[in-house]
Motif scaffolding. Structure first.
Motif, PDB file in Angstrom:
ATOM      1  N   ARG A 280       1.240 -10.987   8.975  1.00 53.52           N
ATOM      2  CA  ARG A 280       2.033 -10.213   9.920  1.00 53.52           C
ATOM      3  C   ARG A 280       1.931  -8.731   9.564  1.00 53.52           C
ATOM      4  N   PRO A 281       1.776  -7.866  10.561  1.00 49.88           N
ATOM      5  CA  PRO A 281       1.663  -6.428  10.273  1.00 49.88           C
ATOM      6  C   PRO A 281       2.888  -5.913   9.516  1.00 49.88           C
ATOM      7  N   VAL A 282       2.616  -5.037   8.558  1.00 46.34           N
ATOM      8  CA  VAL A 282       3.666  -4.421   7.768  1.00 46.34           C
ATOM      9  C   VAL A 282       3.488  -2.911   7.836  1.00 46.34           C
ATOM     10  N   GLY A 283       4.533  -2.221   8.213  1.00 44.13           N
ATOM     11  CA  GLY A 283       4.458  -0.771   8.265  1.00 44.13           C
ATOM     12  C   GLY A 283       3.965  -0.260   9.606  1.00 44.13           C
ATOM     13  N   LEU A 284       4.206   1.007   9.839  1.00 38.12           N
ATOM     14  CA  LEU A 284       3.872   1.612  11.126  1.00 38.12           C
ATOM     15  C   LEU A 284       2.376   1.624  11.386  1.00 38.12           C
ATOM     16  N   ALA A 285       1.569   1.909  10.369  1.00 41.76           N
ATOM     17  CA  ALA A 285       0.116   2.018  10.561  1.00 41.76           C
ATOM     18  C   ALA A 285      -0.481   0.701  11.046  1.00 41.76           C
ATOM     19  N   GLN A 286      -0.061  -0.417  10.455  1.00 43.68           N
ATOM     20  CA  GLN A 286      -0.613  -1.705  10.868  1.00 43.68           C
ATOM     21  C   GLN A 286      -0.155  -2.088  12.269  1.00 43.68           C
TER      22      GLN A 286
END
Length: 541
Positions: A280-286
């Motif tokens: 699962r994406p973590v953080g704004l960049a992902q």
């Protein structure tokens, strides 16, 4: 399966290709080289193409637009594929399911979608034209149409390829200090490069030999060789020049088709890997990467279809869309489209089954690598040869069958059956030979093994190939344009007729018909393919 049985199975598609493809092409070339200014035996006639600036530009531009599309599809498709393969996010399964949607849509519908979005009366094109910036008579409409048709193919191939990357190898590289970027280039890229090369070969073939998109979107300046062959034969009766163009196109695309078959055979090598787990994406960049990937797919692949639906809905609610759908010409075109496509699908399925099973038998019987590769590549001959070249060759070779139902359905099936053969071939390549050997050991005859063992195991691949074949037949344009009678108008030719007439009402009618054709193709594809499979063997379909 014995070698004798394999050769018997190969007779049907071999005879079909000889009668409906090879012989018509040869007849057209003989007609062209045997008359006019290119007659004679001097070898310089083969170089006449490159001495004509106009024809040379057509060939160069055809190559350039196909190559540019491949580059753009790779640059946009690989990051999107990486996001889909490495990130788990809400809606991912839906995105994967819809990846092949533009590829299922008929060519003429794709062209109408581009015009509905970027044309002079399109959602974006009209305000741009009012501001003094028009995309007409530029290459961008055709390139965008090519991307619409082929980007999802590269994304699908890239995502499937990334699932073949070994997670332990990636983890080992990271443990040894490799950055994510260096791990990608040193570990992941060597694995996925053959898969992407295979997909890009197919994209190049589609763009290089495309007709409908180039005819509608290319204009006078950026029309391709396919359109030029049609113009030379249909309007100028320059069979000699058309023949020379056809020869050079056959040589160029034939080499690409052989390379594609070789790459696909490499991909069939058995092997099991532990794929990299999606996270699962973590953080704004992902999350920005996920949104950017979905945004690219929406802009390139979904926006033209949405534009058609909105324009058609506007015509149905506020214009004459309902009257267009109820016109006798529309109903007759709908009936012709359905019956021609159904007959072609039956023939294409039989041809594809015979072709794929014959190849399986050749591999099992230990046939030479060259013969097996040639037979594998033979399934792609309809992609290599221009549909326009085939259509006029059929008219020249079989004048007594002109505008006959058999000729029309045969030409439809010629363009549709490679999808069945290709999908089944990919599934059979990954099917362990021990299953059939066990059944044969228990006394089952070869045909019973095929019916009770092989076909049930590759049923999903067969349905997938039939679904693409049905969509192809429903949206066929070039063959319908040249081989049908006036009373055999199909939805594609009716759309083209409407586009050729001046006035906003005719453009509105063409958009409504394009929406109808799109819904028909999607319905046929969904009904034939059936529910989504957890694992798709036909990863390149």
């Amino acid at each position: 399966m014995s070698r004798l049985t394999s050769r018997s199975l190969a007779l049907l598609p071999l005879a079909f290709l000889a009668l409906v493809l090879v012989a018509p092409v040869v007849r057209l070339l003989i007609e062209g080289f045997g008359s006019g200014e290119l007659a004679g035996s001097e070898p310089l006639r083969w170089l006449a193409l490159w001495q004509d600036d106009y024809l040379r530009w057509r060939v160069v531009w055809s190559f350039l637009q196909a190559a540019i599309t491949c580059v753009l599809a790779l640059l946009l498709g690989l990051p999107v594929a990486w996001v889909l393969a490495r990130r788990e996010f809400p809606g991912r399964s839906l995105v994967q399911r819809l990846l092949m949607l533009p590829f299922v849509v008929p060519t003429l519908v794709a062209a109408m979608g581009v015009l509905a979005l970027w044309g002079p009366r399109g959602w974006f094109g009209e305000p741009m034209a009012a501001a003094g910036w028009s995309l007409e008579e530029t290459p961008w409409l055709l390139l965008y149409g090519n991307l619409f048709f082929n980007l999802c193919l590269v994304v699908r191939a890239g995502a499937d390829a990334l699932e073949q990357v070994s997670a332990p190898r990636v983890a080992a590289a990271r443990t040894l200090g490799a950055t994510p970027w260096r791990a990608f280039w040193r570990v992941e890229w060597p694995t996925i490069a053959p898969w992407l090369s295979s997909a890009l070969c197919l994209v190049f073939l589609y763009c290089f030999s495309g007709f409908g998109l180039a005819l509608i979107l290319g204009g006078q300046r950026f029309a391709t060789v396919e359109v030029e062959i049609y113009s030379l034969v249909a309007h100028e009766l320059e069979l000699g020049q058309a023949g020379v163009l056809a020869v050079w196109m056959l040589m160029l695309t034939g080499g690409v088709a052989l390379g594609y078959a070789w790459l696909e055979k490499r991909l069939a090598a058995p092997g099991r890997v532990t794929p990299v787990a999606r996270r699962r994406p973590v953080g704004l960049a992902q999350w920005l990467a996920v949104w950017a990937a979905v945004g690219v797919l929406l802009l390139v692949c979904a926006a033209p279809l949405l534009a058609i639906v909105l324009q058609a809905a506007k015509a149905l609610l506020l214009g004459s869309g309902v009257e267009v759908l109820m016109e006798p010409d529309t109903l007759a075109a709908l009936w012709n489209t359905l019956r021609f496509s159904a007959m072609a699908l039956v023939l294409a399925t039989g041809l594809g089954l015979s072709h794929a099973l014959a190849l399986r038998g050749l591999d099992a019987a230990g046939a030479s690598h060259g013969w097996a590769l040639a037979w594998r590549a033979a399934a792609y001959l309809p992609f290599v040869v221009s549909p326009v070249t085939v259509a006029f060759g059929l008219l020249l070779l079989y004048p007594g069958w002109t505008a006959s139902l058999a000729l029309l359905v045969g030409a439809y099936a010629l363009l549709a059956y490679p999808f069945v053969a290709k999908s089944l071939t990919a599934a059979l390549d990954n099917l362990p030979a021990s299953y059939a050997q066990a059944a044969a050991t228990l006394g089952a005859k070869p045909w019973r093994v095929v019916w009770r063992v092989t076909l049930p195991l590759v049923g999903s691949a067969l349905r997938r190939g039939m679904a693409f074949a049905a969509a192809t037949a429903l949206g066929e344009f070039a063959v319908s344009l040249f081989l049908s009678r006036p009373e055999w108008t199909t939805l594609t030719t009716l759309i083209y007729q409407r586009l050729g007439r001046p006035g906003a009402a005719n453009l509105e009618a063409a958009l409504v018909l394009a929406c109808l054709l799109m819904l028909l193709a999607l319905l046929a594809f969904t009904l034939i393919e059936g529910p989504a499979q957890k694992k798709d063997n036909a990863h390149h379909a």
